[in-house]
Structure formats: C-alpha cells, structure tokens
Design a protein around this motif. Structure first.
Motif, PDB file in Angstrom:
ATOM      1  N   ASN A 165     -12.483  13.912   2.942  1.00  0.00           N
ATOM      2  CA  ASN A 165     -12.208  13.631   1.539  1.00  0.00           C
ATOM      3  C   ASN A 165     -13.303  14.156   0.607  1.00  0.00           C
ATOM      4  OD1 ASN A 165     -14.071  11.753   2.607  1.00  0.00           O
ATOM      5  ND2 ASN A 165     -13.691  10.346   0.922  1.00  0.00           N
ATOM      6  N   ARG A 420      -9.570  -1.400 -13.672  1.00  0.00           N
ATOM      7  CA  ARG A 420      -9.759  -2.771 -14.164  1.00  0.00           C
ATOM      8  C   ARG A 420     -11.006  -3.378 -13.527  1.00  0.00           C
ATOM      9  NH1 ARG A 420      -4.402  -4.917 -11.754  1.00  0.00           N
ATOM     10  NH2 ARG A 420      -5.052  -3.309 -10.289  1.00  0.00           N
ATOM     11  N   ARG A 423     -10.268  -5.980 -11.052  1.00  0.00           N
ATOM     12  CA  ARG A 423      -9.827  -5.530  -9.735  1.00  0.00           C
ATOM     13  C   ARG A 423     -11.042  -5.133  -8.873  1.00  0.00           C
ATOM     14  NH1 ARG A 423      -5.772  -5.853  -5.878  1.00  0.00           N
ATOM     15  NH2 ARG A 423      -5.690  -3.903  -4.715  1.00  0.00           N
ATOM     16  N   HIS A 426     -12.186  -8.295  -7.555  1.00  0.00           N
ATOM     17  CA  HIS A 426     -11.169  -8.810  -6.640  1.00  0.00           C
ATOM     18  C   HIS A 426     -11.317  -8.198  -5.255  1.00  0.00           C
ATOM     19  CE1 HIS A 426      -6.745  -9.047  -5.365  1.00  0.00           C
ATOM     20  NE2 HIS A 426      -7.175 -10.290  -5.389  1.00  0.00           N
ATOM     21  N   LEU A 427     -11.598  -6.915  -5.225  1.00  0.00           N
ATOM     22  CA  LEU A 427     -11.679  -6.205  -3.944  1.00  0.00           C
ATOM     23  C   LEU A 427     -13.077  -6.288  -3.338  1.00  0.00           C
ATOM     24  CD1 LEU A 427      -9.799  -4.489  -2.163  1.00  0.00           C
ATOM     25  CD2 LEU A 427     -10.802  -2.465  -3.227  1.00  0.00           C
ATOM     26  N   LEU A 428     -14.096  -6.171  -4.189  1.00  0.00           N
ATOM     27  CA  LEU A 428     -15.456  -6.077  -3.646  1.00  0.00           C
ATOM     28  C   LEU A 428     -16.136  -7.445  -3.515  1.00  0.00           C
ATOM     29  CD1 LEU A 428     -16.792  -2.874  -5.458  1.00  0.00           C
ATOM     30  CD2 LEU A 428     -15.656  -3.065  -3.232  1.00  0.00           C
ATOM     31  N   ARG A 470      -6.865   7.415  -7.778  1.00  0.00           N
ATOM     32  CA  ARG A 470      -6.317   6.074  -7.888  1.00  0.00           C
ATOM     33  C   ARG A 470      -7.445   5.095  -8.219  1.00  0.00           C
ATOM     34  NH1 ARG A 470      -4.135   4.678  -2.301  1.00  0.00           N
ATOM     35  NH2 ARG A 470      -6.213   5.452  -1.787  1.00  0.00           N
ATOM     36  N   GLU A 471      -7.037   3.954  -8.695  1.00  0.00           N
ATOM     37  CA  GLU A 471      -8.026   2.929  -9.049  1.00  0.00           C
ATOM     38  C   GLU A 471      -8.932   2.598  -7.857  1.00  0.00           C
ATOM     39  OE1 GLU A 471      -6.521  -1.110  -9.743  1.00  0.00           O
ATOM     40  OE2 GLU A 471      -7.682  -1.132 -11.596  1.00  0.00           O
ATOM     41  N   VAL A 472      -8.313   2.459  -6.681  1.00  0.00           N
ATOM     42  CA  VAL A 472      -9.092   2.038  -5.522  1.00  0.00           C
ATOM     43  C   VAL A 472     -10.120   3.110  -5.126  1.00  0.00           C
ATOM     44  CG1 VAL A 472      -7.458   2.904  -3.777  1.00  0.00           C
ATOM     45  CG2 VAL A 472      -8.923   0.945  -3.245  1.00  0.00           C
ATOM     46  N   ASP A 473      -9.789   4.386  -5.442  1.00  0.00           N
ATOM     47  CA  ASP A 473     -10.744   5.459  -5.147  1.00  0.00           C
ATOM     48  C   ASP A 473     -11.997   5.297  -6.002  1.00  0.00           C
ATOM     49  OD1 ASP A 473      -8.769   6.575  -3.476  1.00  0.00           O
ATOM     50  OD2 ASP A 473      -7.925   7.714  -5.148  1.00  0.00           O
ATOM     51  N   GLU A 476     -14.136   2.478  -4.749  1.00  0.00           N
ATOM     52  CA  GLU A 476     -14.991   2.933  -3.645  1.00  0.00           C
ATOM     53  C   GLU A 476     -16.241   3.623  -4.188  1.00  0.00           C
ATOM     54  OE1 GLU A 476     -14.395   4.954   0.571  1.00  0.00           O
ATOM     55  OE2 GLU A 476     -13.744   6.293  -1.032  1.00  0.00           O
ATOM     56  N   ARG A 480     -19.989   2.587  -3.450  1.00  0.00           N
ATOM     57  CA  ARG A 480     -20.858   3.573  -2.811  1.00  0.00           C
ATOM     58  C   ARG A 480     -22.130   3.784  -3.638  1.00  0.00           C
ATOM     59  NH1 ARG A 480     -21.281   9.110  -2.284  1.00  0.00           N
ATOM     60  NH2 ARG A 480     -19.958   9.539  -4.074  1.00  0.00           N
TER      61      ARG A 480
ATOM     62  N   THR B 219     -12.488 -10.107   0.563  1.00  0.00           N
ATOM     63  CA  THR B 219     -13.282  -9.122  -0.173  1.00  0.00           C
ATOM     64  C   THR B 219     -14.223  -8.339   0.735  1.00  0.00           C
ATOM     65  OG1 THR B 219     -15.168 -10.559  -0.572  1.00  0.00           O
ATOM     66  CG2 THR B 219     -13.353 -10.704  -2.147  1.00  0.00           C
ATOM     67  N   PHE B 220     -14.836  -7.344   0.129  1.00  0.00           N
ATOM     68  CA  PHE B 220     -15.841  -6.517   0.787  1.00  0.00           C
ATOM     69  C   PHE B 220     -17.013  -7.372   1.274  1.00  0.00           C
ATOM     70  CE2 PHE B 220     -19.333  -3.288   0.561  1.00  0.00           C
ATOM     71  CZ  PHE B 220     -18.787  -2.336   1.410  1.00  0.00           C
ATOM     72  N   PRO B 245     -21.171   4.395   3.812  1.00  0.00           N
ATOM     73  CA  PRO B 245     -19.880   4.885   3.318  1.00  0.00           C
ATOM     74  C   PRO B 245     -19.336   5.974   4.242  1.00  0.00           C
ATOM     75  CG  PRO B 245     -21.527   4.873   1.561  1.00  0.00           C
ATOM     76  CD  PRO B 245     -22.251   4.584   2.836  1.00  0.00           C
ATOM     77  N   PHE B 247     -15.173   7.782   5.605  1.00  0.00           N
ATOM     78  CA  PHE B 247     -13.802   8.033   5.163  1.00  0.00           C
ATOM     79  C   PHE B 247     -12.829   7.812   6.303  1.00  0.00           C
ATOM     80  CE2 PHE B 247     -10.232  11.065   5.046  1.00  0.00           C
ATOM     81  CZ  PHE B 247      -9.572  10.584   3.933  1.00  0.00           C
ATOM     82  N   GLU B 252     -10.247   1.817   2.232  1.00  0.00           N
ATOM     83  CA  GLU B 252     -10.991   2.246   1.060  1.00  0.00           C
ATOM     84  C   GLU B 252     -11.538   1.016   0.337  1.00  0.00           C
ATOM     85  OE1 GLU B 252      -9.247   5.319  -1.283  1.00  0.00           O
ATOM     86  OE2 GLU B 252     -11.253   5.716  -2.045  1.00  0.00           O
ATOM     87  N   PRO B 253     -12.845   0.857   0.158  1.00  0.00           N
ATOM     88  CA  PRO B 253     -13.877   1.734   0.699  1.00  0.00           C
ATOM     89  C   PRO B 253     -13.887   1.725   2.225  1.00  0.00           C
ATOM     90  CG  PRO B 253     -14.783   0.164  -0.908  1.00  0.00           C
ATOM     91  CD  PRO B 253     -13.392  -0.254  -0.607  1.00  0.00           C
ATOM     92  N   THR B 300      -5.458  -8.613  -0.155  1.00  0.00           N
ATOM     93  CA  THR B 300      -6.439  -7.596   0.211  1.00  0.00           C
ATOM     94  C   THR B 300      -6.792  -7.830   1.671  1.00  0.00           C
ATOM     95  OG1 THR B 300      -8.137  -9.082  -0.678  1.00  0.00           O
ATOM     96  CG2 THR B 300      -7.448  -7.262  -2.079  1.00  0.00           C
TER      97      THR B 300
END
Lengths: 804, 336
Positions: A165, A420, A423, A426-428, A470-473, A476, A480, B219-220, B245, B247, B252-253, B300
């Motif tokens: 990627n 967002r 978000r 929410h994810l991290l 995308r948002e999720v990219d 990341e 990172r 979550t992460f 990090p 791939f 993702e991540p 998630t």
C-alpha cells in the motif's frame, strides 16, 4: 526498496538522525529496514595517496616507480598503470590493507624495486569496471585521510521493506518524508554537483494530443493512461555517467548504464516516478501513440526477449509499431545507445491494474511496473520530467527543444476525504481534537481544508492518492503519525461471544493427549502427496510428489516410518491428526474434508531393559489403539475384525480390523501393514497401522453413571478348552458367555497355548469365568451347574472340547 | 511306627520353620527328605519289616507325612525367596529403571495449545473452517482484490479456477461472522498452504492461528492491551511488546507485533533478546465487516494471525523448520 542513506539526507537536509535511529524510526512508521550494507566496508583500509614523484622503473618498460605520500609518510610504490600523474591523488592501499575482494597488500619486491603499497583502480575497489588505469581523484585531498570519507563513499545502503500500500515509499524522497521532523515540508531537492541546467516549465498541452519540436503525442486509451508528458532533447552525447551519478546509483543498488539512462533512473529513485528515454531517430514519424497492441504484434524488449503482445496490453507505439510495453519495459529498437543524439523523454501515468495484468501476462516485473502497480504520485510528474531533462542536459549535453509536451485527458484531482474526529476516538480509543488531527496529518502532506462541526475535510496529497481514500485510511495515518507506542494499553471488559467452542478441537486435544500418554509421538506431515495417494489434483503443484490432496493420512505417516528406518531408527511409534480430502462428484466443487487420526507402530513394545528382551508390536497392539480412539471418538462404537473382503488393501493378507461407530458406520480400520506397501530395510519387523475418521461435530461424551461396588464375593472358574485353529476364539467366548447365564460377570481369555503335547491343529485356550450374584453368596452348586452348561453349549455349537 | 512318623513330622516341620535362609533350609531338606540319608526315607525303608496288618495304615501315613513335608518345604522355600527379594541389601538400585515408551505431542501442537490456553483464559473459543476454500473467502471478502499487489504476497495453490487451498486462516473470520452475530471472540488454529518450496524457514503447508474480536466499543487500545497481555503470558512477565505499522488488506490500522524477551540464564543473569516478529494484526477493516453484513459504524474489532511453527522454532532453538516435518523419532522424542 534500496536507498542510500546519504542520498536520503541530501533530499531532506534537516534529517539529523544517525543511521541506527533512522532505522528505528522507519520501523515504527511502517517501513522496517531488512538489511544494512556498509558501502565503505571493503574500503576501510584504503587512504588518499599523493604521488610525489613518478619515474620509469629501471628494469621494466610498463612499470612506474613512484614515491607516494601516505599515512606513514613517503613510501616507494611500483605501479603498473599506463599513466601516473605526479602531484595527483589516488586511492592508496598501504602494506597490510585488505581490498574489497579480500586481497591483502604486502611488502613486495617487483623487478628488483621495493613496493610498499598499491595505487588502486576502480575495479580493484569494486567501484566500477574501469581497470585500464588507476583512479585519479580531482580536487584537494589530505594525503593519508580515509579514502571513503574523503570522496563521499562512506554511506550505507538500507533495504527498506515496503508494504504493497506504500507506493509513496519507493523513492528517496518518500523515505526522507518519513524521517524529516517536518515531513513533506522538509524536502528540498539538491542541485546537481556541476549545477542544474534550467528547464523552463512551458508546456504545449492537449487533452488527447499535443506536440512540440516536431514530435506528436496522442493517447488513444485515456482510461489506461491518464497523462503523458514528453520532453525533446537534441544533441546529447551518450557515454558513461560522471562519477557522482554512477556512485549514487550504485549506492542505491542500481547498475549504471549510460548517462541518459542513468539520469532517468536517478530521478525515478529520487522521486519515485518511472521515466523512459527513446532514441527519437528510431520513432517512426517522431510520433508517440499510447494505445493497445494490434492483433499479432510482438516487440523485442530491452532485455532482448521477443514478447508477443495482446489486445489487452497497453503499448507505447510510434506511427507504425509498438516501441514499449507501457509502464513495464521499453523496446530494444528505440533504446538510447552510443549513437543516439536526439531523445524523447517520457513521463507518464498508467493505470495500476493494467500494468499489473500486463506484466503478469508477460511474466516479468520491472522497477517501473513495480511502482506503477503501487501507484505513483500524479502531482510530481512535471517536477520529475523537468528534473530528468535538466539532469540529462547536465550529464549528456544537448538542450531541450521547444516546449515540453503534456497530453492530459484525465486531469488528476486530489481526493478529498471526510474525517470525523469522533470516529477516530471510536476506533482508536483515544480522543483527538481536530487541531491535533490536522497537526498529525500535515507532515505527511495532507491538508485539512474545512473543519465542520462533526467532520474535517482532508485533501490527500498525490503520493498517497492511491491508498488513503477512505476515512479509516486517514485514521490509520493519524495512529501511525501519533505513534502506535503512544497509545495506552488498557484491557476493557469483554462480553462472551456468540460462537461455541468447536467440539472437534476438544476431541482432537483429547486424542492427542491420550495417544502421547500411550507412548506414541505426534507427527505432522503435509496434506499434499503423489497421485497414488489422492483424488484431488492441484492446478499449480510445485512438484509431482505434492500434486494431490491426500485421501487418507496413513500413507503419509508410513513414508515417515520409512524415513526413520532409513536413518536406522527401528522403534517408531507415530500418530497424526490431520485433514483428508475426498473429491466431490461435481467438478470444480470443493472436496469433502474430514479430520483423521492415523497411527503407526513398529519395533519393540517397550524400551530395551535388562529384565528381558522387549516383545515386538503386533496386530493386537493396533486393536488396542483403535479401541482407545474409538472409545473417545465414538461412544458406543467398537473395533471388530473385518470380514475378509472388507479389510483395507494396506492390511497384510487382507485381514484387519474395522472401527464401527455406535450407529453402525465403518469409521476406521487398522491392521498389520502389507510389507510390500512400504520400502523398508530387511531388518524391519512388523509394522501395524490404522486410521480413524473423526466426526465433523462430535457430540458431548455421555456422562458416566457410576455403579455401586459389589457387596458379595465373586466365584471364579477356569476352563481349558481345546480349540481348533479354524475356530475363532471370539466365537467360543461368545457361546460361553451366553451359556453361562445371568450370574456371569465377566469372561477373560487368560492363556492361549500351542504345543507338541496338544493334538495337531489345535490350541489350548484358557477361559476364566467370574460369577457373582447381587445380594447373596453363590453356592458351588450353582456355579458348577453354570460351568457344565457352558461346556455343553460350547461343544454343541462349536464342537470345542475341554482339554483333558 | 505311626508314632515315630508323627514325631518325625513334628521335628521336620519345626526344623523347616526354623530355617532362616535357603542354605539352612536345604540342609534341613537333605536331613529329612534326602533320598539316601533322609530320615523320612529311612523310616519308609523300615515299612517292609512291619506285619501285613500294620503295613497299609503305616504306608498311608508315611505317604501323607512325606507329601506334607514336601509341601511345607516348598512353602518355606517360597517364603524365604520372597523375603530375600525384599531384602534391601539384595537390591541394586543402580540398575536402570523399567522402561515404558514416552509419546510426545508435536512441538508445533504444543505451541498451539499454549496459545489456546492463554486466549481461553481471556474469554476466547475456537472456530474452524475448511482448508479448501474459494477466492471469495480467501481474498475478496477480506478486502483483497485479486488484481492488487497484496494478493501477490501469498502465492496460492489452486484446485480449480476460483477454488484454492487457503493461504491463511483469515477466511475463518468471514465464515464465522457469516454464521454468528457479534460479539465474536475466537481463535482459529489450522493448516494453511502456500506455493513455497521447502527451506529452512518455509514449508508449503504450515500451521497458523487466527484471532478475531468484534463487538461494540472495541478499540485500538484494547487491541494493544490484549495482545500485549497474551505476549507477556506466553513469553514471560518481563517481555516487551512493540506494535509497528504495517499493511494487511483486511485490517486498518495494521500492525506487526514484535516481542523482546528476557532470557534468564542458569546463573541467574538476565539477557534481553532483539525484537522478534511474532504476528501480524490490526483493527478489522470496516470493508470486511460490511462484507459479512455487520454494521461497521456500530461494531469495531481486531484480528491477528500468527505462525506457531515459527514460535516453536524460536522457543526450542531449532535452526531449520524442516526438522519439524521430518518426524524423526529422535527429534520428536526430545519434546517430553
């Protein structure tokens, strides 16, 4: 991606990190360094030497006698080079030095003259192919100084692992962007050592066609080539590159070819943009057409291969024929070579999937195709073209004629992605403010244009235009840049999942423990075997021996018995739990899979011991192991001798056991393995083996309901019977059991004896019958009666008599 | 006569009982039961001198006495032998113990089991899927388009167009999520296949363990914490864990997880290893959740994949992966 660390620092002068820290940072940003090559490694002993005096060798025509100023003052050196310039500096290997090839310099006497060191050629230092003369160093140098440092060869080559990627990392600028504290803002392309000729960025532009300086470029297939830039350079002199350029390429692991080709490679390695130079004189009508191959066409590529090309492949064509496979490799006929004077420089953008499909169809991969597949930066194309043109002019002379050409049917627009902050949290699991997010994305080249109430609008830079859409990219990228290590590690309470633990794993675990406890070791063999062992072929096997999926596991295990025995190991006890495959009746449909346990035993039943010789395993051991497996895998199942025509072919004499499940299905087999089925040494003894299919979804094992212990003593009676060899003992036992009646608790075969004192073709079989009654003591009379009934029934139904 | 016989019997029985070792017992036997000198034999020889009337009763009694004494001698002899066997002075404890074969569980299976035991304690269960699968499950549903360079990373063995030997255990993610609603908390051990030839670090078939967690609010931070906890339980409390990090198309991540172990030497001194790569992992890509019909805005998750053979290699200091698959008894026998 191989990079020169010196080069990386040159394109981003603010990188102050020592190499080790740079490697650490790259690893933590997703680009670990796989290998480090110290380019000065072999040059450690080489120093700068100044020739103070050079005169002909008194005893040899072709040798020169020099006085060389080195690290330890003046020394005499005999040199074989045709020209040695007095007062000049050369790489000098003093006595004791070891050259890159491992050659050690000693004090020598050459034709009567003492030589204390060696002036070196490029080839001797593995810096190039030039062996004709020693390597003259221009400029002021301090005699005795380390050579590599003095000439800038003290560099390391880092081999960076780049994930698919990250096309943006396939250049020195890309690597530098990750290392510089300011990221993208820290990039500043250096001037060339002898100055950077100006190339005006004036373009003759067109949507599908454009031209200048007598050259026309047309794109026929805008979906596959969204932009094509060209520069016409006339009057170049093709020859070897200057040292600095050749050194740079070598430092990055590339091979110098000639000054024009090297210039294109240099810019590709620097910016990541593949470029190609055509010999303009070889392009019919000075025309470039980007379009698909015509039926029946072929092309000889730069590597000398003749390639048949198809309608699916995109070509660079002149007015008549294909001259390059777009994005993959140029053609040999239009290659820039010694006689080329006018060139067309190509900088184009090809569709990644098209390049990938083409190069796969042609069975090749090149630096260019590798980059196009992973996405090149559409925003740096003009920079790449002008920089390459300037470099060609700088190292090969000539000049850019007319305007640069830009055919651009599908203008690139930077993607804008909505992100967002809620978000992100929410994810991290860590909240970031919009400012923090913008600050983390900026060094990578992203710009936050709008900060709405709920979402940010993020403009994606060209070098990330393939990957972050995308948002999720973007999330990341936030994670990172923030650093994965910077996130706390807090386990949150988890709800139990909805998935049940698969019972087949539990059964396999139980069997594994049981068989290991029984003295058998677990093997693992591949599920791939030769045609004889399977019905399901592979389309693309690696070898004939691994071309089929196994229908049974035992044959694979037997091969490992052979292997052990070939190494002199006589006692082999192996089991395996693995998958077997049965072909589907519908072609193209997945085969049926089943989990199997296979067991093989050979050699002694117990380890050697002073108390007596160990007995060898025999078929009755296999019966016991099968019973062990059946008991666990098939409650209510049993192991019975196979009817003669149903035993597996692997069983000697067609005789063996079958395992029958509680519902009456045959689910396994075992027996003595037919010796002809294996390739064993002569000393090998009996090999017994078996295999049991495991249920796909084993039910729970039935709970054990405990019986009370008996409250009355048992009465035992032993019977000795004379059983003919044709009569199955199992049958006799069955009859005895029935004849003994309700009071019989158990019957045991406790001895089988064959001897000369018995009538011919008979054996003495001793049965021990145990009787017990609930709640009362048995009388001798009752037991005697039962025994007489047993003997009578046995005689009536099997003809077997008591041994007198 | 009968009187004499009975007296003799009583004397002999007493002597037999008194005999304290086999040598003495033998002397007693010769004295009473010896064919020539034995006192019983001597008495029997006198039978001929008796009257016709006396003879049958005396003869019967003589036989009874002889049989009884033989039996008594045998009994005492057995007693003495048993006593000798239990005599601590007569045992040579330096002789090797009685042997019994020891079977071993394959070192790779042991790693799988150890990993399972840890995840089990963290609330995971095991799921499985077929080894032959489709391109959809192996690639496409995992957000890996076949025309993407990521599909190159794993050179796949095919049975038919679209039908392949799974190149990783990740298809079990899709199959499990298709069948069960969230929350998901599974590991999936199993064999996977790649078009690799045998060398010191590659085999065409090898074990892999997949892990997958999906729920609301995963979550992460939780991902890092759980895998670090696993690593410390597996490699010891001093283990350091690093997330880099990376791939993978379906996370993702994405991260590579490295560990740095503390090795305690026999003399008590400690040494840290370098960073060792142990698994690939990451947050489940929303596209994967969408592909199985989960609401990726609400749910998630995270996932990992690791190679137990590589772990076994490091754990046991094995230099060549092929040793694990040669199944030499002398190799397997070491893992007791």
């Amino acid at each position: 991606m191989k990079v020169s660390y010196r080069w990386v620092r040159d394109v981003a002068p603010g990188i102050g990190l020592p190499q080790a820290q740079a490697m650490e940072r790259l690893a933590l940003r997703g680009a670990p360094v796989e290998e480090v090559v110290d380019l000065a490694e072999g040059l450690r002993d080489v120093v700068i030497g100044r020739v103070l005096e050079a005169r002909p060798h008194p005893n040899a025509d072709r040798l020169t006698l020099c006085r060389v100023m080195g690290p330890e003052g003046e020394v005499p050196v005999v040199c074989g080079a045709p020209v040695v310039v007095e007062g000049a500096c050369y790489p000098f290997a003093p006595v004791g030095a070891v050259l890159p090839g491992g050659f050690r310099i000693g004090k020598r006497k050459i034709r009567g003259e003492v030589s204390r060191g060696m002036l070196c050629s490029e080839r001797e230092l593995e810096l190039g192919d030039d062996h004709a003369g020693i390597m003259l160093l221009d400029g002021p140098y301090e005699p005795g100084a380390p050579f590599a440092q003095a000439v800038g060869l003290d560099d390391v080559r880092l081999d960076v692992e780049v994930t698919p990627n990250r096309g943006d990392l396939l250049s020195h600028v890309g690597i530098a962007r990750e290392l510089h504290p300011d990221g993208q803002a820290g990039i500043s392309l250096p001037e060339f050592p002898d100055g950077t000729p100006a190339v005006a960025a004036n373009f003759a532009r067109g949507e599908v066609e454009a031209g200048s300086a007598g050259v026309r470029i047309r794109i026929e297939d805008p979906d596959l080539c969204s932009r094509y830039l060209g520069a016409v350079i006339r009057g170049v002199e093709v020859g070897p590159s200057p040292r600095w350029l050749a050194d740079r390429l070598r430092a990055a692991g590339a091979r110098p070819v000639n000054n024009v080709v090297d210039a294109t490679n240099y810019v590709m390695l620097e910016l990541g943009q593949p470029l190609h130079a055509f010999d303009l004189a070889r392009l019919a009508d000075a025309t470039i057409v980007v379009g698909r191959a015509r039926p029946g066409e072929s092309l000889v590529t730069l590597d000398g291969e003749t390639r048949a090309v198809t309608r699916e492949m995109l070509m660079i064509r002149d007015a008549e024929v294909p001259v390059a496979v777009a994005g993959v490799m140029g053609g040999r006929d239009s290659e820039v070579s010694a006689g080329s004077a006018d060139i067309l420089l190509e900088c184009a953008l090809f569709e990644p999937r098209q390049v990938r499909a083409t190069r796969r169809a042609l069975g090749m991969s090149t630096d260019a195709s590798y980059r196009f597949e992973r996405g090149v930066d559409p925003a740096t194309m003009e920079t790449a073209l002008t920089r390459a043109a300037a470099l060609i002019v700088a190292v090969a002379g000539g000049s850019v004629e007319g305007e640069l050409i830009d055919v651009h049917p599908r203008p690139w627009e930077a993607p804008v992605v909505s992100l967002r902050p809620s978000r992100v949290g929410h994810l991290l699991g860590v909240e970031f403010t919009p400012e923090e997010i913008a600050g983390l994305l900026a060094p990578l080249g992203y710009t936050v244009t709008k900060r709405g109430a709920d979402a940010l609008e993020v403009v994606v830079p060209g070098h990330r235009g393939q990957d972050t859409l995308r948002e999720v990219d973007l999330i990341e990228e936030v994670a990172r840049t923030h650093g994965f290590d910077a996130f706390p590690e807090v386990m949150s309470p988890a709800r139990p999942g909805t998935v049940p633990d698969h019972p087949l794993f539990q059964l396999e675990d139980t069997l594994r423990a049981l068989l290991a406890a029984d003295g058998i070791s677990e093997a693992q063999t591949p599920a791939l075997g030769p045609a004889a062992h399977g019905d399901v072929p592979l389309l693309n096997p690696m070898s004939r021996d691994e071309g089929y999926l196994r229908r049974d596991r035992l044959p694979g295990l037997l091969a490992h018995v052979e292997r052990n025995m070939a190494r002199g190991v006589r006692d082999v006890r192996l089991f395996e739990i693995g998958t077997a495959f049965a072909a589907s009746s519908v072609p193209g449909e997945a085969p049926a899979e089943s989990s199997r346990v296979a067991v093989v035993l050979t050699g002694r039943r117990t380890p050697p011991h002073w108390s007596g010789p160990g007995e060898p395993f025999d078929v009755y051991d296999m019966a016991r192991v099968l019973e062990l497996v059946a008991e666990v895998a098939y409650p209510g199942g049993r192991v019975v001798p196979a009817a003669d025509d149903t035993a597996e072919a692997l069983c000697v004499g067609g005789r063996g056991y079958v395992v029958v499940s509680g519902s009456g299905e045959v689910v396994g087999w075992g027996g003595e393995v037919e010796p002809g089925a294996m390739d064993l040494p002569r000393w090998a003894g009996v090999v017994v083996g078996g295999e049991v299919l495991l249920p796909d979804m084993p039910g729970p094992r039935p709970e054990v309901t405990a019986r009370d212990l008996p409250d009355q003593p048992a009465v035992q009676r032993d019977l000795a019977l004379l059983v003919g060899v044709d009569m199955a003992v199992g049958k006799v036992v069955e009859v005895a059991r029935k004849g003994a009646g309700k009071l019989l608790e158990a019957v045991e075969v406790f001895d089988v004896y064959e001897g000369d004192d018995l009538p011919p073709a008979t054996r003495s079989v001793a049965l021990r019958l145990r009787f017990r009654a609930r709640g009362r003591t048995l009388t001798d009379k009752e037991v005697d009666k039962a025994c007489r009934r047993v003997l009578r029934k046995v005689k009536e139904e099997t003809g077997v008599e008591t041994r007198s | 006569m009968i009187e004499d016989l009975r007296r003799l019997e009583a004397d002999a029985r007493a002597a037999i009982r008194r005999a304290s070792d086999t040598d003495e017992l033998e002397r007693v036997r010769v004295r009473y039961l010896g064919r020539r000198e034995g006192r019983v034999s001597a008495l029997l020889r006198q039978l001929g001198r008796l009257s016709r009337e006396e003879r049958p009763a005396a003869g019967a009694e003589a036989n009874r006495v002889k049989t009884a004494l033989v039996q008594a001698h045998e009994d005492r002899s057995r007693e003495l032998a048993a006593a000798t066997a239990h005599d601590p002075d007569r045992l040579d404890l330096t002789l090797p113990a009685r042997g019994k074969w020891r079977g071993t569980v394959h070192p790779v299976s042991r790693v799988v089991d150890d990993i399972w035991q840890i995840f089990r304690s963290l609330g995971f269960v095991r799921a499985r899927g077929p080894e032959v699968d489709t391109e959809w499950y192996n690639f496409v549903a995992l957000n890996t388009p076949l025309d993407h360079p990521a599909a190159d990373e794993q050179d796949t063995l095919y049975l038919a167009p679209g039908l392949l030997l799974r190149s990783h255990t990740s298809p079990v993610q899709i199959r499990t999520m298709e069948k069960y609603p969230p929350p998901i908390r599974i590991i999936a051990p199993g064999m996977v296949y790649r078009r690799d030839t045998y060398d010191a670090t590659h085999t065409p078939a090898f074990a892999q363990i997949e892990g997958l967690v999906v729920d609301e609010g995963v979550t992460f931070v939780d991902f890092k914490a759980t895998l670090a906890e696993f690593a410390r339980r597996f490699w010891g409390p001093g283990t350091r864990v690093r997330f880099r990090p990376s791939f993978f198309p379906f996370t993702e991540p994405s991260a590579e997880v490295d560990v740095k172990r503390v090795i305690v030497r026999e003399d008590g001194s400690e040494e840290e290893t370098g960073w060792i790569e142990i698994m690939g992992a990451g947050m489940v890509d929303p596209a994967v959740l969408d592909n199985v019909g989960y609401d990726s805005e609400r749910y998630t998750g995270w996932a990992f994949g690791m190679g137990p053979a590589r772990v076994a290699l490091l754990r046991h200091g094995v230099r060549d992966l092929r040793l694990f698959y040669e199944n030499d008894m002398r190799f397997l026998g070491q893992f007791t």
